[in-house]
Design an enzyme around this catalytic site. Structure first.
Site, PDB file in Angstrom:
ATOM      1  N   ASP A  76       0.845  -1.181   0.000  1.00 39.55           N
ATOM      2  CA  ASP A  76       0.000   0.000   0.000  1.00 39.55           C
ATOM      3  C   ASP A  76       0.883   1.234   0.000  1.00 39.55           C
ATOM      4  O   ASP A  76       2.106   1.138   0.175  1.00 39.55           O
ATOM      5  CB  ASP A  76      -0.995  -0.006   1.165  1.00 39.55           C
ATOM      6  CG  ASP A  76      -0.344  -0.124   2.537  1.00 39.55           C
ATOM      7  OD1 ASP A  76       0.891  -0.347   2.601  1.00 39.55           O
ATOM      8  OD2 ASP A  76      -1.049   0.002   3.544  1.00 39.55           O
ATOM      9  N   TYR A  78       2.929   4.772   0.801  1.00 39.77           N
ATOM     10  CA  TYR A  78       3.639   5.259   1.988  1.00 39.77           C
ATOM     11  C   TYR A  78       2.656   6.059   2.851  1.00 39.77           C
ATOM     12  O   TYR A  78       1.893   6.888   2.347  1.00 39.77           O
ATOM     13  CB  TYR A  78       4.817   6.146   1.575  1.00 39.77           C
ATOM     14  CG  TYR A  78       5.872   5.416   0.780  1.00 39.77           C
ATOM     15  CD1 TYR A  78       6.586   4.354   1.319  1.00 39.77           C
ATOM     16  CD2 TYR A  78       6.172   5.800  -0.539  1.00 39.77           C
ATOM     17  CE1 TYR A  78       7.551   3.688   0.591  1.00 39.77           C
ATOM     18  CE2 TYR A  78       7.142   5.140  -1.276  1.00 39.77           C
ATOM     19  CZ  TYR A  78       7.834   4.086  -0.710  1.00 39.77           C
ATOM     20  OH  TYR A  78       8.799   3.430  -1.442  1.00 39.77           O
ATOM     21  N   PHE A  89       6.073   1.543  -4.611  1.00 41.02           N
ATOM     22  CA  PHE A  89       7.464   1.786  -4.222  1.00 41.02           C
ATOM     23  C   PHE A  89       7.957   3.191  -4.591  1.00 41.02           C
ATOM     24  O   PHE A  89       8.984   3.626  -4.082  1.00 41.02           O
ATOM     25  CB  PHE A  89       8.424   0.736  -4.809  1.00 41.02           C
ATOM     26  CG  PHE A  89       8.237  -0.642  -4.267  1.00 41.02           C
ATOM     27  CD1 PHE A  89       8.652  -0.963  -2.976  1.00 41.02           C
ATOM     28  CD2 PHE A  89       7.644  -1.644  -5.027  1.00 41.02           C
ATOM     29  CE1 PHE A  89       8.471  -2.241  -2.463  1.00 41.02           C
ATOM     30  CE2 PHE A  89       7.461  -2.925  -4.525  1.00 41.02           C
ATOM     31  CZ  PHE A  89       7.877  -3.233  -3.241  1.00 41.02           C
ATOM     32  N   HIS A 198      11.045  -9.949  -0.140  1.00 41.82           N
ATOM     33  CA  HIS A 198      10.755  -8.516  -0.129  1.00 41.82           C
ATOM     34  C   HIS A 198      12.061  -7.729   0.043  1.00 41.82           C
ATOM     35  O   HIS A 198      12.957  -8.161   0.776  1.00 41.82           O
ATOM     36  CB  HIS A 198       9.784  -8.185   1.003  1.00 41.82           C
ATOM     37  CG  HIS A 198       9.157  -6.849   0.864  1.00 41.82           C
ATOM     38  ND1 HIS A 198       9.782  -5.681   1.256  1.00 41.82           N
ATOM     39  CD2 HIS A 198       7.956  -6.478   0.343  1.00 41.82           C
ATOM     40  CE1 HIS A 198       8.990  -4.657   0.994  1.00 41.82           C
ATOM     41  NE2 HIS A 198       7.879  -5.109   0.440  1.00 41.82           N
TER      42      HIS A 198
END
Length: 234
Positions: A76, A78, A89, A198
């Site tokens: 989701d 920031y 990102f 990740h």
């Protein structure tokens, strides 16, 4: 034209653009309106919803379905005001780059032999056909994951399935368990699926660094006779 003040208004504007993404069930069965209304209800209750409404559908607007060449999935946006702008990102804040993005860009720089970018704005990737889609397109300030259960996942799943079904050859870069679960939606006989851990420094397995996703994706695209992606940002 004034910027939309609500996600419902942003959705209406997105519909006016006639995007190929509008063929997804999410946009045809009322799901989009239900999720937009739920997000707007949170804003009406006093929550600070991020990103700005005009940026919520930015990933789909910048990378139409018929232009997708690669897919990168995030979780989701920031949760700090001013940081997110609708691309997974991607970062436009004024502070130091987020830790996960720093790891991504360091890997990219090492693979391409370029300098590590000082900017975290991934818009150049999106404009080249890299779909930078989050599992939830909105969040609340200071509360990561706040909108993960509002129904946005139907859009993410539908988008991945549509890319798999309609595009001839796409590189899916799936990082972390939530993104990797969507590998089941991809036809591996037609598309490249690159899975890794990740990029977060908190990932104890540290299985993102050295996975070389950018070079592998470009090599595969070249094998298919397709133009590689210029991952450099500087």
């Amino acid at each position: 034209m004034t910027d939309p003040a609500t996600v419902t208004q942003a959705l209406a504007r997105f519909r006016e653009g006639g995007s190929p993404w509008l063929s997804l069930p999410f946009f045809r069965d009322g799901g989009a309106e239900r999720v937009a209304a739920a997000v707007d209800a949170r804003a009406g209750a006093g929550a600070t919803v991020l990103p700005a409404p005009g940026d919520v559908f930015r990933a789909l607007a910048l990378t139409p379905l018929n232009a997708v060449r690669a897919v990168i999935l995030g979780q989701d946006p920031y949760p700090t005001p001013g940081d997110a702008h609708g691309l997974a990102f991607s970062y436009v804040g004024k502070r130091r780059l987020p830790a996960s993005l720093k790891v991504i860009l360091a890997e990219m720089a090492e693979e391409t032999g370029s300098a590590v970018p000082t900017s975290g704005d991934l818009t150049p990737w999106a404009r080249q056909g890299v779909l930078l889609l989050n599992a939830a397109l909105t969040v609340e300030a200071g509360q990561s994951g706040a909108h993960m259960k509002l129904g946005w996942d139907a859009l993410t799943d539908g988008a991945v399935a549509a890319v798999s079904e309609t595009r001839p050859a796409v590189a899916f870069l799936l990082w972390g368990a939530p993104a990797r679960r969507r590998a089941a939606l991809v036809d591996r006989s037609r598309h490249l699926v690159l899975e890794a851990g990740h990029p977060s420094p908190l990932n104890r397995r540290a299985d993102f660094r050295g996975s070389r996703p950018f070079g592998q994706a470009n090599a595969w695209l070249a094998e298919k006779g397709l133009e590689p992606i210029d991952w450099r940002l500087a």
